[in-house]
Design a protein around this motif. Structure first.
Motif, PDB file in Angstrom:
ATOM      1  N   ARG A  18       0.812  -1.224   0.000  1.00  0.00           N
ATOM      2  CA  ARG A  18       0.000   0.000   0.000  1.00  0.00           C
ATOM      3  C   ARG A  18       0.852   1.284   0.000  1.00  0.00           C
ATOM      4  NH1 ARG A  18      -5.151  -0.064  -0.925  1.00  0.00           N
ATOM      5  NH2 ARG A  18      -5.468   1.545   0.611  1.00  0.00           N
ATOM      6  N   ASP A  19       0.837   2.069   1.075  1.00  0.00           N
ATOM      7  CA  ASP A  19       1.531   3.367   1.084  1.00  0.00           C
ATOM      8  C   ASP A  19       3.041   3.247   0.968  1.00  0.00           C
ATOM      9  OD1 ASP A  19      -0.873   4.688   1.221  1.00  0.00           O
ATOM     10  OD2 ASP A  19      -0.756   5.087   3.381  1.00  0.00           O
ATOM     11  N   ASP A  20       3.592   2.081   1.242  1.00  0.00           N
ATOM     12  CA  ASP A  20       5.027   1.884   1.068  1.00  0.00           C
ATOM     13  C   ASP A  20       5.421   1.997  -0.406  1.00  0.00           C
ATOM     14  OD1 ASP A  20       7.591   1.383   2.220  1.00  0.00           O
ATOM     15  OD2 ASP A  20       7.484  -0.667   1.458  1.00  0.00           O
ATOM     16  N   GLY A  21       4.438   1.971  -1.294  1.00  0.00           N
ATOM     17  CA  GLY A  21       4.699   2.092  -2.726  1.00  0.00           C
ATOM     18  C   GLY A  21       4.723   3.522  -3.239  1.00  0.00           C
ATOM     19  N   GLN A  94      19.540  12.852  12.341  1.00  0.00           N
ATOM     20  CA  GLN A  94      18.521  11.821  12.480  1.00  0.00           C
ATOM     21  C   GLN A  94      17.149  12.436  12.245  1.00  0.00           C
ATOM     22  OE1 GLN A  94      19.320   8.773  12.681  1.00  0.00           O
ATOM     23  NE2 GLN A  94      17.329   7.876  12.905  1.00  0.00           N
ATOM     24  N   PRO A  95      16.408  11.982  11.240  1.00  0.00           N
ATOM     25  CA  PRO A  95      15.114  12.580  10.943  1.00  0.00           C
ATOM     26  C   PRO A  95      14.074  12.179  11.986  1.00  0.00           C
ATOM     27  CG  PRO A  95      15.508  10.702   9.516  1.00  0.00           C
ATOM     28  CD  PRO A  95      16.771  10.920  10.310  1.00  0.00           C
ATOM     29  N   PRO A  96      12.952  12.948  12.069  1.00  0.00           N
ATOM     30  CA  PRO A  96      11.907  12.625  13.019  1.00  0.00           C
ATOM     31  C   PRO A  96      11.065  11.448  12.566  1.00  0.00           C
ATOM     32  CG  PRO A  96      11.274  14.531  11.730  1.00  0.00           C
ATOM     33  CD  PRO A  96      12.688  14.174  11.340  1.00  0.00           C
ATOM     34  N   THR A  97      11.373  10.873  11.407  1.00  0.00           N
ATOM     35  CA  THR A  97      10.647   9.733  10.886  1.00  0.00           C
ATOM     36  C   THR A  97      11.622   8.591  10.698  1.00  0.00           C
ATOM     37  OG1 THR A  97      11.059  10.415   8.624  1.00  0.00           O
ATOM     38  CG2 THR A  97       9.038  11.220   9.643  1.00  0.00           C
ATOM     39  N   THR A  98      11.085   7.403  10.531  1.00  0.00           N
ATOM     40  CA  THR A  98      11.933   6.260  10.221  1.00  0.00           C
ATOM     41  C   THR A  98      11.417   5.620   8.952  1.00  0.00           C
ATOM     42  OG1 THR A  98      10.567   4.792  11.555  1.00  0.00           O
ATOM     43  CG2 THR A  98      12.476   5.794  12.632  1.00  0.00           C
ATOM     44  N   SER A  99      12.295   4.946   8.235  1.00  0.00           N
ATOM     45  CA  SER A  99      11.903   4.270   7.018  1.00  0.00           C
ATOM     46  C   SER A  99      10.897   3.187   7.347  1.00  0.00           C
ATOM     47  CB  SER A  99      13.140   3.656   6.358  1.00  0.00           C
ATOM     48  OG  SER A  99      12.757   2.852   5.274  1.00  0.00           O
ATOM     49  N   SER A 100      10.106   2.822   6.360  1.00  0.00           N
ATOM     50  CA  SER A 100       9.150   1.753   6.572  1.00  0.00           C
ATOM     51  C   SER A 100       9.785   0.388   6.302  1.00  0.00           C
ATOM     52  CB  SER A 100       7.924   1.962   5.675  1.00  0.00           C
ATOM     53  OG  SER A 100       8.328   2.005   4.326  1.00  0.00           O
ATOM     54  N   ASP A 131      -1.102   3.283   5.699  1.00  0.00           N
ATOM     55  CA  ASP A 131      -1.414   1.868   5.571  1.00  0.00           C
ATOM     56  C   ASP A 131      -0.269   1.154   4.864  1.00  0.00           C
ATOM     57  OD1 ASP A 131      -2.512  -0.643   5.129  1.00  0.00           O
ATOM     58  OD2 ASP A 131      -4.207   0.083   3.944  1.00  0.00           O
ATOM     59  N   SER A 132       0.374   0.223   5.552  1.00  0.00           N
ATOM     60  CA  SER A 132       1.442  -0.561   4.911  1.00  0.00           C
ATOM     61  C   SER A 132       1.078  -2.042   4.869  1.00  0.00           C
ATOM     62  CB  SER A 132       2.774  -0.349   5.626  1.00  0.00           C
ATOM     63  OG  SER A 132       2.677  -0.777   6.968  1.00  0.00           O
ATOM     64  N   ALA A 133      -0.213  -2.331   4.927  1.00  0.00           N
ATOM     65  CA  ALA A 133      -0.676  -3.716   4.829  1.00  0.00           C
ATOM     66  C   ALA A 133      -0.458  -4.233   3.408  1.00  0.00           C
ATOM     67  CB  ALA A 133      -2.160  -3.794   5.188  1.00  0.00           C
ATOM     68  N   LEU A 134      -0.523  -5.548   3.263  1.00  0.00           N
ATOM     69  CA  LEU A 134      -0.409  -6.133   1.933  1.00  0.00           C
ATOM     70  C   LEU A 134      -1.528  -5.620   1.048  1.00  0.00           C
ATOM     71  CD1 LEU A 134       0.470  -9.838   2.765  1.00  0.00           C
ATOM     72  CD2 LEU A 134       1.980  -8.113   1.781  1.00  0.00           C
ATOM     73  N   GLY A 135      -1.184  -5.296  -0.173  1.00  0.00           N
ATOM     74  CA  GLY A 135      -2.167  -4.811  -1.133  1.00  0.00           C
ATOM     75  C   GLY A 135      -1.563  -3.727  -1.993  1.00  0.00           C
ATOM     76  N   LEU A 138      -2.491   3.385  -3.049  1.00  0.00           N
ATOM     77  CA  LEU A 138      -2.138   4.266  -1.940  1.00  0.00           C
ATOM     78  C   LEU A 138      -3.398   4.721  -1.212  1.00  0.00           C
ATOM     79  CD1 LEU A 138       0.414   6.538  -3.855  1.00  0.00           C
ATOM     80  CD2 LEU A 138       0.918   4.533  -2.442  1.00  0.00           C
ATOM     81  N   SER A 139      -3.240   5.039   0.064  1.00  0.00           N
ATOM     82  CA  SER A 139      -4.348   5.625   0.814  1.00  0.00           C
ATOM     83  C   SER A 139      -4.633   7.002   0.216  1.00  0.00           C
ATOM     84  CB  SER A 139      -3.992   5.741   2.299  1.00  0.00           C
ATOM     85  OG  SER A 139      -2.943   6.672   2.474  1.00  0.00           O
ATOM     86  N   PRO A 140      -5.840   7.527   0.397  1.00  0.00           N
ATOM     87  CA  PRO A 140      -6.169   8.836  -0.205  1.00  0.00           C
ATOM     88  C   PRO A 140      -5.204   9.955   0.192  1.00  0.00           C
ATOM     89  CG  PRO A 140      -8.172   7.746   0.526  1.00  0.00           C
ATOM     90  CD  PRO A 140      -7.027   6.904   1.025  1.00  0.00           C
ATOM     91  N   ALA A 141      -4.803  10.028   1.442  1.00  0.00           N
ATOM     92  CA  ALA A 141      -3.904  11.108   1.882  1.00  0.00           C
ATOM     93  C   ALA A 141      -2.544  11.013   1.199  1.00  0.00           C
ATOM     94  CB  ALA A 141      -3.741  11.077   3.399  1.00  0.00           C
ATOM     95  N   VAL A 142      -2.030   9.809   1.037  1.00  0.00           N
ATOM     96  CA  VAL A 142      -0.728   9.634   0.387  1.00  0.00           C
ATOM     97  C   VAL A 142      -0.868   9.851  -1.119  1.00  0.00           C
ATOM     98  CG1 VAL A 142       1.136   7.983  -0.064  1.00  0.00           C
ATOM     99  CG2 VAL A 142       0.171   8.187   2.242  1.00  0.00           C
ATOM    100  N   GLU A 143      -1.954   9.391  -1.698  1.00  0.00           N
ATOM    101  CA  GLU A 143      -2.193   9.642  -3.131  1.00  0.00           C
ATOM    102  C   GLU A 143      -2.231  11.143  -3.413  1.00  0.00           C
ATOM    103  OE1 GLU A 143      -2.493   9.336  -7.008  1.00  0.00           O
ATOM    104  OE2 GLU A 143      -2.402   7.496  -5.837  1.00  0.00           O
TER     105      GLU A 143
END
Length: 169
Positions: A18-21, A94-100, A131-135, A138-143
């Motif tokens: 999903r959003d990991d893409g 070091q960023p405030p985020t981490t890689s998925s 959302d990084s579940a299988l599938g 992208l989620s609407p916000a990431v799209e």
């Protein structure tokens, strides 16, 4: 001294999580645009990567500019929010985020720094996912973040071209 002009634009992630893409989606849009017009500079490489540090290093090694687009986790997070991080041949804070991904971009940067193979200029766009579940898809916000990201990457390439044109030969 050899003048390097190679540019690498790398979409990191997994298009089946999903959003990991998001990085792959941005690269797909850039490829569509590149087919209609030449990218800002010959020698620009558009590539996707699963985030493996060795593969990332191989893609950006020898580059004047590397632009990386990746999904990120942030706590608390705001899906679709984009973080821009910049590094000029040195240590990245070091960023405030981490890689998925299990091993992240930070590890690739540190390894490349130790090996002396960082690009001259590295720009990372990290997109907070929902959302990084299988599938697929992208989620609407990431799209909603994709088109502005594509324009931001194109702007990075334009700025690099302009800066390179002003450098003495």
């Amino acid at each position: 001294m050899r003048t390097r002009t190679r540019i690498a634009v790398i979409g990191v992630g997994n298009e089946f999580r999903r959003d990991d893409g998001v990085g792959w989606t941005v690269l797909a849009r850039l490829r569509e645009r590149a087919a209609q017009r030449q990218l800002p500079q010959p020698g620009t490489v558009l590539a996707t990567c699963d985030g493996d540090p060795g593969r990332l290093i191989g893609l950006w090694e020898g580059a004047d500019l590397a632009v990386v687009v990746d999904a990120a986790h942030a706590h608390p997070g705001t899906p679709g929010r984009v973080h821009r991080l910049e590094l000029d041949s040195g240590l990245m804070a070091q960023p405030p985020t981490t890689s998925s991904h299990g091993l992240g971009l930070g590890e690739a940067v540190e390894l490349a720094r130790v090996l002396g193979v960082l690009p001259d200029h590295l720009v990372v766009y990290a997109v907070e996912g929902a959302d990084s579940a299988l599938g697929t898809g992208l989620s609407p916000a990431v799209e909603d973040a994709v088109e502005p990201l594509v324009r931001a990457v194109e702007s990075e390439l334009d700025r690099h071209r302009e800066t390179a044109a002003r450098r003495p030969a």
